[in-house]
Design a protein around this motif. Structure first.
Motif, PDB file in Angstrom:
ATOM      1  N   ASP A   1       0.821  -1.210   0.000  1.00  0.00           N
ATOM      2  CA  ASP A   1       0.000   0.000   0.000  1.00  0.00           C
ATOM      3  C   ASP A   1       0.857   1.264   0.000  1.00  0.00           C
ATOM      4  O   ASP A   1       0.337   2.356   0.204  1.00  0.00           O
ATOM      5  N   LEU A   2       2.171   1.116  -0.242  1.00  0.00           N
ATOM      6  CA  LEU A   2       3.075   2.254  -0.177  1.00  0.00           C
ATOM      7  C   LEU A   2       3.712   2.533  -1.532  1.00  0.00           C
ATOM      8  O   LEU A   2       4.050   1.607  -2.262  1.00  0.00           O
ATOM      9  N   PRO A   3       3.866   3.825  -1.890  1.00  0.00           N
ATOM     10  CA  PRO A   3       4.675   4.146  -3.080  1.00  0.00           C
ATOM     11  C   PRO A   3       6.101   3.642  -2.881  1.00  0.00           C
ATOM     12  O   PRO A   3       6.612   3.620  -1.764  1.00  0.00           O
ATOM     13  N   ARG A   4       6.734   3.263  -3.972  1.00  0.00           N
ATOM     14  CA  ARG A   4       8.071   2.686  -3.894  1.00  0.00           C
ATOM     15  C   ARG A   4       9.058   3.621  -3.187  1.00  0.00           C
ATOM     16  O   ARG A   4       9.871   3.187  -2.374  1.00  0.00           O
ATOM     17  N   GLU A   5       8.993   4.937  -3.497  1.00  0.00           N
ATOM     18  CA  GLU A   5       9.935   5.879  -2.913  1.00  0.00           C
ATOM     19  C   GLU A   5       9.786   5.938  -1.395  1.00  0.00           C
ATOM     20  O   GLU A   5      10.786   5.974  -0.661  1.00  0.00           O
ATOM     21  N   LEU A   6       8.540   5.940  -0.904  1.00  0.00           N
ATOM     22  CA  LEU A   6       8.309   5.992   0.538  1.00  0.00           C
ATOM     23  C   LEU A   6       8.757   4.690   1.193  1.00  0.00           C
ATOM     24  O   LEU A   6       9.337   4.700   2.295  1.00  0.00           O
ATOM     25  N   PHE A   7       8.513   3.573   0.533  1.00  0.00           N
ATOM     26  CA  PHE A   7       8.934   2.276   1.047  1.00  0.00           C
ATOM     27  C   PHE A   7      10.459   2.239   1.238  1.00  0.00           C
ATOM     28  O   PHE A   7      10.974   1.798   2.274  1.00  0.00           O
ATOM     29  N   LEU A   8      11.202   2.739   0.232  1.00  0.00           N
ATOM     30  CA  LEU A   8      12.655   2.755   0.325  1.00  0.00           C
ATOM     31  C   LEU A   8      13.129   3.701   1.426  1.00  0.00           C
ATOM     32  O   LEU A   8      14.086   3.400   2.148  1.00  0.00           O
ATOM     33  N   GLU A   9      12.469   4.857   1.555  1.00  0.00           N
ATOM     34  CA  GLU A   9      12.859   5.809   2.596  1.00  0.00           C
ATOM     35  C   GLU A   9      12.689   5.198   3.985  1.00  0.00           C
ATOM     36  O   GLU A   9      13.499   5.438   4.882  1.00  0.00           O
ATOM     37  N   ILE A  10      11.650   4.413   4.176  1.00  0.00           N
ATOM     38  CA  ILE A  10      11.447   3.750   5.469  1.00  0.00           C
ATOM     39  C   ILE A  10      12.540   2.717   5.708  1.00  0.00           C
ATOM     40  O   ILE A  10      13.125   2.651   6.792  1.00  0.00           O
ATOM     41  N   LEU A  11      12.838   1.911   4.693  1.00  0.00           N
ATOM     42  CA  LEU A  11      13.873   0.892   4.849  1.00  0.00           C
ATOM     43  C   LEU A  11      15.232   1.511   5.156  1.00  0.00           C
ATOM     44  O   LEU A  11      15.997   0.990   5.981  1.00  0.00           O
ATOM     45  N   LEU A  12      15.541   2.631   4.522  1.00  0.00           N
ATOM     46  CA  LEU A  12      16.841   3.271   4.727  1.00  0.00           C
ATOM     47  C   LEU A  12      17.015   3.739   6.169  1.00  0.00           C
ATOM     48  O   LEU A  12      18.144   3.858   6.648  1.00  0.00           O
ATOM     49  N   ARG A  13      15.925   3.980   6.866  1.00  0.00           N
ATOM     50  CA  ARG A  13      16.000   4.461   8.237  1.00  0.00           C
ATOM     51  C   ARG A  13      16.031   3.342   9.275  1.00  0.00           C
ATOM     52  O   ARG A  13      16.173   3.601  10.466  1.00  0.00           O
ATOM     53  N   LEU A  14      15.899   2.111   8.829  1.00  0.00           N
ATOM     54  CA  LEU A  14      15.924   0.991   9.764  1.00  0.00           C
ATOM     55  C   LEU A  14      17.362   0.661  10.161  1.00  0.00           C
ATOM     56  O   LEU A  14      18.278   0.751   9.336  1.00  0.00           O
ATOM     57  N   PRO A  15      17.593   0.253  11.411  1.00  0.00           N
ATOM     58  CA  PRO A  15      18.932  -0.211  11.802  1.00  0.00           C
ATOM     59  C   PRO A  15      19.263  -1.532  11.124  1.00  0.00           C
ATOM     60  O   PRO A  15      18.380  -2.231  10.608  1.00  0.00           O
ATOM     61  N   VAL A  16      20.544  -1.880  11.127  1.00  0.00           N
ATOM     62  CA  VAL A  16      21.001  -3.082  10.427  1.00  0.00           C
ATOM     63  C   VAL A  16      20.314  -4.329  10.977  1.00  0.00           C
ATOM     64  O   VAL A  16      19.911  -5.214  10.212  1.00  0.00           O
TER      65      VAL A  16
END
Length: 418
Positions: free
Chosen positions: A6-21
């Motif tokens: 349910d998320l645009p690809r750009e927003l999905f990537l931005e969320i993933l980039l903010r996750l810790p390893v």
């Protein structure tokens, strides 16, 4: 616009980039698409760049005493928010009880460990991946009799030309009964993650590396050591990881030569080389800070300030957040000195005195085995456009305190939370 769940690809990537390893490693177990995306060199590079700007920590090595009185090495991360710290669950079996364990440098989330005698280990503390480097390409004996080989210097850094990390090793050959205090000659070899092997360099080492606490530093594409040249002057010896050449950088002219009552430590501060001069012993110590405003130019050394006198402080450990210096206290306590407020703050971090070593550190997904170069285009693996789940342990994935990760899982797989 491409939509993932349910998320645009750009927003999905931005969320993933903010996750810790740690959360991203769990996300790789969710579905083939997420696994391919998070494993992609382009994503790994973007995640590293985000952490470089937002999540810089200090990696701290210290020794703790066990109930049997034995020393054991521990790696901890000191975070910027409230000076909180966490102990890292990293396999240090090779060096767990090594009293001379050295942190040789940091490159894209990978650290280099050695005791200067045995194996050299590359480790990513965030992914818990480790690798022992292959044996040296240099012979363990000299062609000249009565010469004893010894590793005198190790360094670790990034080669911007090949986009891979390198380890440099200097082996010095000493005469058995020489009173000169300097080696007969030295040889140099380099290990590259690009090739996975050592090679010897046909170069002359223009100065001889000597020990000085908290001095070895990677900066400006080069690794730096405290050294003595053939004229027995104190210098900084640097090795550039790209062109694989040495350079001798002079010390500030105001320093008193051969004053062994004073220590020299080297750091990176506000994008420049900073030299800290302080007494080796004493209840009260003052710390003089020199900055090299133009890299490699002796005349550009400028004395910026003097800290102290401070009581019960042994040595500086790391410049951090531009206005903070982590320091080792005389009782094995880590303290932080604020350059603006001139306040000294005790941190809840203890260790055996004189067992501390630090690196400014960034968590990353970069593999110690190489293969992290950025790919062209937007390739994320095989045909993974359809999220096909293959959960290995759903309960383990969901039991996390990471709110971003829970939100992603709830959007894509709401049935797991019912």
């Amino acid at each position: 616009m491409e939509v993932i769940g349910d998320l645009p690809r750009e927003l999905f990537l931005e969320i993933l980039l903010r996750l810790p390893v740690e959360s991203l490693m769990r996300c790789k177990c969710v579905c083939k698409y997420w696994y391919a995306l998070i494993s992609n060199p382009k994503f790994i590079e973007l995640h590293l760049k985000y952490n470089c700007s937002n999540n810089v920590c200090v990696l701290l090595k210290r020794c703790l005493l066990t109930c049997l009185g034995e020393r054991e090495n521990m790696l901890s991360l000191v975070c910027s928010s409230g000076f909180s710290f966490i102990n890292l669950d990293v396999d240090l079996s090779l060096y767990k009880k090594e009293p001379c364990l050295q942190l040789l440098g940091h490159c894209d989330g990978i650290i280099c460990l050695s005791n200067y005698r045995d194996d050299i280990v590359l480790c990513n503390p965030a992914t818990r991946e480790t690798m022992v480097l292959p044996e040296s390409c240099l012979p363990c004996y000299s062609s000249i009799s009565n010469l004893i080989p010894q590793t005198s210097a190790l360094g670790f850094g990034y080669d911007a030309r090949t986009h891979h990390c390198k380890v440099v090793r200097i082996v010095s050959y000493w005469e058995e009964r020489s009173g000169s205090g300097l080696p007969h000659h030295s040889r140099v070899e380099v290990y590259s993650l690009a090739t996975g092997s050592w090679k010897e360099l046909n170069v002359k080492v223009p100065a001889h590396v000597w020990y000085s606490p908290c001095f070895e530093t990677y900066f400006n594409g080069a690794f730096h050591w405290y050294a003595i040249d053939d004229s027995r002057d104190e210098v900084i010896l640097s090795f550039h990881m790209g062109n694989e050449e040495f350079q001798v950088i002079p010390m500030p002219g105001a320093l008193s030569l051969y004053d062994y009552s004073m220590c020299r430590s080297l750091f990176v501060w506000n994008g420049r080389i900073a030299l800290v001069i302080y007494p080796r012993k004493g209840i009260e110590k003052s710390f003089q800070i020199y900055v090299m405003k133009e890299y490699g130019v002796r005349e550009s050394w400028t004395k910026i300030l003097t800290i102290g006198p401070l009581t019960k402080v042994e040595m500086p450990l790391a410049f951090w957040k531009n206005d903070e210096i982590l320091m080792e206290g005389s009782d094995g306590l880590v303290v932080s000195y604020n350059l603006k407020t001139q306040e000294l703050k005790d941190l809840p971090i203890y260790g055996v005195p004189k067992s501390f070593a630090t690196l400014v550190y960034i968590n990353s997904l970069v593999s110690v085995k190489g293969g992290n170069r950025m790919l062209d285009g937007d390739n994320t693996g095989e045909n993974v456009s359809t999220p096909v789940t293959f959960f290995f342990s759903s309960l383990q994935i969901i039991k996390t305190d990471d709110l971003l990760l829970k939100s992603l899982l709830l959007l894509h797989f709401p049935c797991l939370f019912r």
